[in-house]
Write a protein that holds these residues in place. Structure first.
Motif, PDB file in Angstrom:
ATOM      1  N   GLU A  37       0.842  -1.193   0.000  1.00 39.44           N
ATOM      2  CA  GLU A  37       0.000   0.000   0.000  1.00 39.44           C
ATOM      3  C   GLU A  37       0.881   1.247   0.000  1.00 39.44           C
ATOM      4  O   GLU A  37       1.931   1.274   0.645  1.00 39.44           O
ATOM      5  CB  GLU A  37      -0.891   0.036   1.251  1.00 39.44           C
ATOM      6  N   PRO A  38       0.457   2.297  -0.691  1.00 41.52           N
ATOM      7  CA  PRO A  38       1.234   3.536  -0.686  1.00 41.52           C
ATOM      8  C   PRO A  38       1.059   4.297   0.627  1.00 41.52           C
ATOM      9  O   PRO A  38       0.117   4.062   1.384  1.00 41.52           O
ATOM     10  CB  PRO A  38       0.637   4.324  -1.858  1.00 41.52           C
ATOM     11  N   THR A  39       1.983   5.217   0.866  1.00 38.56           N
ATOM     12  CA  THR A  39       1.871   6.081   2.044  1.00 38.56           C
ATOM     13  C   THR A  39       1.990   7.538   1.609  1.00 38.56           C
ATOM     14  O   THR A  39       2.473   7.849   0.519  1.00 38.56           O
ATOM     15  CB  THR A  39       2.985   5.787   3.070  1.00 38.56           C
ATOM     16  N   ASN A  40       1.529   8.414   2.477  1.00 40.62           N
ATOM     17  CA  ASN A  40       1.611   9.847   2.189  1.00 40.62           C
ATOM     18  C   ASN A  40       3.065  10.309   2.113  1.00 40.62           C
ATOM     19  O   ASN A  40       3.940   9.790   2.807  1.00 40.62           O
ATOM     20  CB  ASN A  40       0.892  10.643   3.290  1.00 40.62           C
ATOM     21  N   LYS A  41       3.309  11.281   1.266  1.00 40.60           N
ATOM     22  CA  LYS A  41       4.625  11.911   1.155  1.00 40.60           C
ATOM     23  C   LYS A  41       4.452  13.405   1.445  1.00 40.60           C
ATOM     24  O   LYS A  41       3.448  13.979   1.020  1.00 40.60           O
ATOM     25  CB  LYS A  41       5.196  11.718  -0.253  1.00 40.60           C
ATOM     26  N   PRO A  42       5.425  14.068   2.083  1.00 41.83           N
ATOM     27  CA  PRO A  42       6.663  13.507   2.623  1.00 41.83           C
ATOM     28  C   PRO A  42       6.438  12.687   3.890  1.00 41.83           C
ATOM     29  O   PRO A  42       5.345  12.748   4.433  1.00 41.83           O
ATOM     30  CB  PRO A  42       7.474  14.775   2.915  1.00 41.83           C
ATOM     31  N   PRO A  43       7.486  11.946   4.350  1.00 46.42           N
ATOM     32  CA  PRO A  43       8.829  11.916   3.769  1.00 46.42           C
ATOM     33  C   PRO A  43       8.869  11.084   2.491  1.00 46.42           C
ATOM     34  O   PRO A  43       8.155  10.086   2.369  1.00 46.42           O
ATOM     35  CB  PRO A  43       9.663  11.268   4.877  1.00 46.42           C
ATOM     36  N   PHE A  44       9.711  11.511   1.568  1.00 43.45           N
ATOM     37  CA  PHE A  44       9.927  10.773   0.345  1.00 43.45           C
ATOM     38  C   PHE A  44      10.943   9.658   0.599  1.00 43.45           C
ATOM     39  O   PHE A  44      11.732   9.728   1.558  1.00 43.45           O
ATOM     40  CB  PHE A  44      10.424  11.714  -0.759  1.00 43.45           C
ATOM     41  N   PRO A  45      10.953   8.629  -0.262  1.00 41.88           N
ATOM     42  CA  PRO A  45      11.915   7.530  -0.065  1.00 41.88           C
ATOM     43  C   PRO A  45      13.365   7.980  -0.004  1.00 41.88           C
ATOM     44  O   PRO A  45      14.184   7.341   0.658  1.00 41.88           O
ATOM     45  CB  PRO A  45      11.659   6.629  -1.277  1.00 41.88           C
ATOM     46  N   ALA A  46      13.715   9.093  -0.677  1.00 44.80           N
ATOM     47  CA  ALA A  46      15.099   9.580  -0.632  1.00 44.80           C
ATOM     48  C   ALA A  46      15.532   9.906   0.793  1.00 44.80           C
ATOM     49  O   ALA A  46      16.721   9.835   1.126  1.00 44.80           O
ATOM     50  CB  ALA A  46      15.244  10.827  -1.507  1.00 44.80           C
ATOM     51  N   GLU A  47      14.560  10.233   1.651  1.00 44.47           N
ATOM     52  CA  GLU A  47      14.860  10.520   3.062  1.00 44.47           C
ATOM     53  C   GLU A  47      14.619   9.305   3.935  1.00 44.47           C
ATOM     54  O   GLU A  47      15.460   8.928   4.760  1.00 44.47           O
ATOM     55  CB  GLU A  47      13.998  11.678   3.548  1.00 44.47           C
ATOM     56  N   SER A  48      13.443   8.672   3.751  1.00 46.48           N
ATOM     57  CA  SER A  48      13.072   7.528   4.580  1.00 46.48           C
ATOM     58  C   SER A  48      12.319   6.528   3.707  1.00 46.48           C
ATOM     59  O   SER A  48      11.125   6.668   3.487  1.00 46.48           O
ATOM     60  CB  SER A  48      12.201   7.976   5.752  1.00 46.48           C
ATOM     61  N   GLY A  49      13.052   5.540   3.225  1.00 43.36           N
ATOM     62  CA  GLY A  49      12.459   4.567   2.313  1.00 43.36           C
ATOM     63  C   GLY A  49      12.506   3.165   2.871  1.00 43.36           C
ATOM     64  O   GLY A  49      11.885   2.875   3.900  1.00 43.36           O
ATOM     65  N   LEU A  50      13.240   2.279   2.226  1.00 42.40           N
ATOM     66  CA  LEU A  50      13.314   0.880   2.634  1.00 42.40           C
ATOM     67  C   LEU A  50      13.906   0.777   4.040  1.00 42.40           C
ATOM     68  O   LEU A  50      15.017   1.265   4.295  1.00 42.40           O
ATOM     69  CB  LEU A  50      14.173   0.110   1.622  1.00 42.40           C
ATOM     70  N   TRP A  51      13.142   0.164   4.939  1.00 42.00           N
ATOM     71  CA  TRP A  51      13.536   0.037   6.351  1.00 42.00           C
ATOM     72  C   TRP A  51      13.965   1.393   6.931  1.00 42.00           C
ATOM     73  O   TRP A  51      14.921   1.501   7.702  1.00 42.00           O
ATOM     74  CB  TRP A  51      14.632  -1.018   6.521  1.00 42.00           C
TER      75      TRP A  51
END
Length: 631
Positions: free
Chosen positions: A335-349
């Motif tokens: 499922e998607p989540t709201n951005k921010p934070p974007f994956p560039a800041e907080s992504g996988l784990w």
């Protein structure tokens, strides 16, 4: 082979391996002819999924047997390769250096190809491509209209090299870009080069790749990740699959380059499990690259390390959205989540993560090897480079097409695609898959780039391009795409979960002949609300097929609602078959009717009982004198 310990050693090997590929150059034929020399031949057999399903593996076996039997083993190489792109004409066999292109080859054709072409120098005319407009046979690939206007960058090695042999990848400049980057450039130099090139993400959003890398690099963390998004879910799209099947090393190399740029040492390829051939070739490429020291610890003798792991997706369309994809890799619900934070800041784990799709990555080594200025000189002011499209639908030449940004729809559909099947009239082209819009004939001369498509209510998307003719009902097309998005919605947000279902219900009502003018107003209002309020790109773009068809084909909606007719004769509840005075009483229609609703004696006018007719069209198709009309 032993581990490669330096960039210089890699460069020397590339020169040696490139000699294996010299015979793949069409220009070699002219050079040898001028010197009156005979050359060795290279026979490539398409090994993509489509051709393999049509026995290309057996063609390979038979060709090798015939070559051996003819005593040509020392001068003829027979090898599998990736997809040539001209999918409708497969299985394909190509002979080089004369660039002869054979289509619809069967295992039984192997003997004739060897005897006629390889032994006696005569092409097999019946296996050559025939241009659909001029009806002339074409021998050479570079003379075929399908390829003339293409510029292959992402697909540069597909149909050229053996994807299961890393030495051929290196001979075609594979891993040289990685060696150059980690030996002679800083991460900042690399990111600047990518920004200067103008490369934008090819997964649909079109975000500048260099900027995405710069954002991920800016965050400090003990671990960062690169993710290759190979979750290709658009109906009719197979661009990423073909790249992975035909040139997997280009993607592995690009992931390592991206890792160097942002400071990541680990990468994941997220690929749907129903791509078994692509997965298998990725595993082969990974194993070979690690054996040579091109992936893993201390690559090419430097202090840079990068490893890649493959993760399977279950085929959920929503997992093409980067946050949903990341959750799936973590073992959570996609499922998607709201951005921010974007994956560039907080992504996988919760670590800085950069997600790029397959086609984006496939461009990167070529950009580094040829320079940012070279790449930025291709395309338009805001959309640089080329784009790969999966051209399908009511088109003569179905397949993968890579063209410079700014190429018009007319050039793709008529010059490359060969025009509409059966000389029917063009009606619309759908770009961007379920997230895109339907573009009418008035916009055929539109130059294709990100901004132009968005301006007319469509989008680039990942590159699906479905061509429709006069026999397509645009209301039914909108309904088809809504059925897909409703099925694929993750259900997390109300606008997408409920709103798209309501859109589908209204479209179903209209195609059943039960719609009202009020329904049309509701469609527009609800579609716009869903666009404005959905959580992720799937929901935000799902109404595009509805809004674009209502904008450009509003008369068809009016016909369905006010006149209770389907102009294209597709919506069964709105179709009525009538037998005209042309009827000769041959009884064919009655004999083919599955519900026996046609009455009449031999040599007398027949009649359809409308209350029993199931609108199957069997009578219409079987009438020898075209006495039945559909309205």
């Amino acid at each position: 082979m032993n581990r490669i310990n330096s960039y210089e050693e890699l460069q020397n090997l590339a020169k040696d391996f490139s000699k294996q590929l010299e015979m793949l150059s069409p220009s070699l034929e002219e050079e040898l002819a001028a010197e009156n020399k005979r050359c060795n031949r290279y026979v490539s057999i398409c090994g993509g999924t489509g051709c393999q399903s049509a026995d290309s593996t057996k063609i390979l076996e038979n060709l090798q047997k015939e070559v051996d039997a003819a005593g040509l083993s020392d001068e003829v190489t027979v090898a599998i390769t990736g997809c040539f792109g001209f999918c409708e004409k497969g299985p394909i066999v190509k002979i080089q250096p004369d660039n002869t292109f054979y289509i619809h080859v069967t295992p039984e054709d192997a003997k004739e190809i060897v005897t006629e072409h390889l032994l006696n120098g005569r092409s097999v005319a019946r296996l050559l491509y025939e241009e659909p407009t001029i009806k002339d046979k074409v021998k050479r690939q570079d003379e075929m209209s399908f390829y003339k206007k293409q510029k292959r960058i992402a697909l540069r090695n597909c149909g050229l090299i053996n994807p299961e042999d890393i030495t051929q990848a290196i001979g075609a400049q594979g891993y040289l870009a990685l060696g150059k980057v980690i030996s002679t450039m800083t991460p900042d130099d690399l990111i600047k080069l990518m920004i200067d090139s103008g490369l934008r993400g090819r997964g649909g959003g079109g975000f500048p790749t260099g900027k995405k890398w710069s954002f991920a690099k800016a965050y400090d963390a003990d671990q960062k990740y690169i993710i290759c998004n190979a979750d290709e879910g658009d109906p009719g799209a197979f661009m990423d699959r073909s790249i992975l099947e035909g040139d997997p090393n280009s993607v592995l190399e690009a992931m390592a380059i991206a890792g160097y740029a942002i400071g990541a040492s680990k990468g994941f390829i997220y690929i749907r499990a129903e791509y078994p051939l692509a997965v298998n070739r990725l595993y082969i490429a990974l194993r070979q690259a690690k054996e040579l020291g091109l992936l893993g610890d201390n690559i090419l003798g430097t202090n840079f390390s990068f490893d890649i792991e493959i993760k399977y997706g279950a085929g959920a369309f929503v997992c093409g959205e980067e946050t949903a994809l990341i959750h799936s890799i973590e073992g959570k619900r996609g499922e998607p989540t709201n951005k921010p934070p974007f994956p560039a800041e907080s992504g996988l784990w919760n670590k800085p993560t950069c997600v790029n799709n397959v086609e984006t990555l496939a461009n990167i080594p070529a950009i580094i090897n040829n320079g940012a200025e070279w790449y930025s000189s291709i395309g338009t002011a805001g959309s640089k480079g080329t784009k790969v499209f999966a051209l399908a639908g009511k088109i003569n030449n179905v397949g993968l097409v890579e063209v410079p940004m700014g190429t018009t729809l007319r050039e793709i559909i008529y010059d490359i695609g060969g025009g509409i099947k059966n000389d029917r009239k063009f009606k619309a082209v759908q770009t961007g898959g379920p997230s895109g819009g339907c573009i009418p004939a008035d916009n055929l001369d539109l130059p294709i780039d990100y901004e132009s498509l968005t301006a007319i209510g469509s989008m680039m998307g990942s590159g699906g391009m479905i061509v429709m003719d006069e026999d397509n009902c645009m209301v039914d097309i909108a309904k088809f795409y809504l059925e897909f998005t409703v099925e694929e919605s993750c259900g997390k947000c109300t606008p997408c979960r409920i709103g798209n279902k309501r859109l589908l219900e209204i479209l179903t009502k209209i195609t059943n002949g039960e719609g009202s003018e009020e329904d049309l107003e509701t469609l527009k209002e609800l579609a716009q609300t869903i666009k404005d309020t959905s959580l992720c790109g799937l929901g935000q773009t799902a109404p595009n097929p509805v809004l674009s068809t209502m904008k450009y084909f509003g008369d068809e909606y009016i016909a369905h609602v006010k006149d209770r007719t389907c102009p294209a004769g597709v919506c069964k509840n709105l179709v009525r078959y009538e037998i005209t005075d042309k009827c000769i009483g041959c009884t064919k229609c009655a004999r083919n009717c599955p519900v026996s609703c046609i009455s009449g004696k031999v040599k007398e006018h027949h009649v359809i009982q409308q209350d029993k007719c199931i609108k199957c069209g069997a009578c219409f198709s079987s009438c020898p004198v075209n006495a039945i009309v559909k309205g």
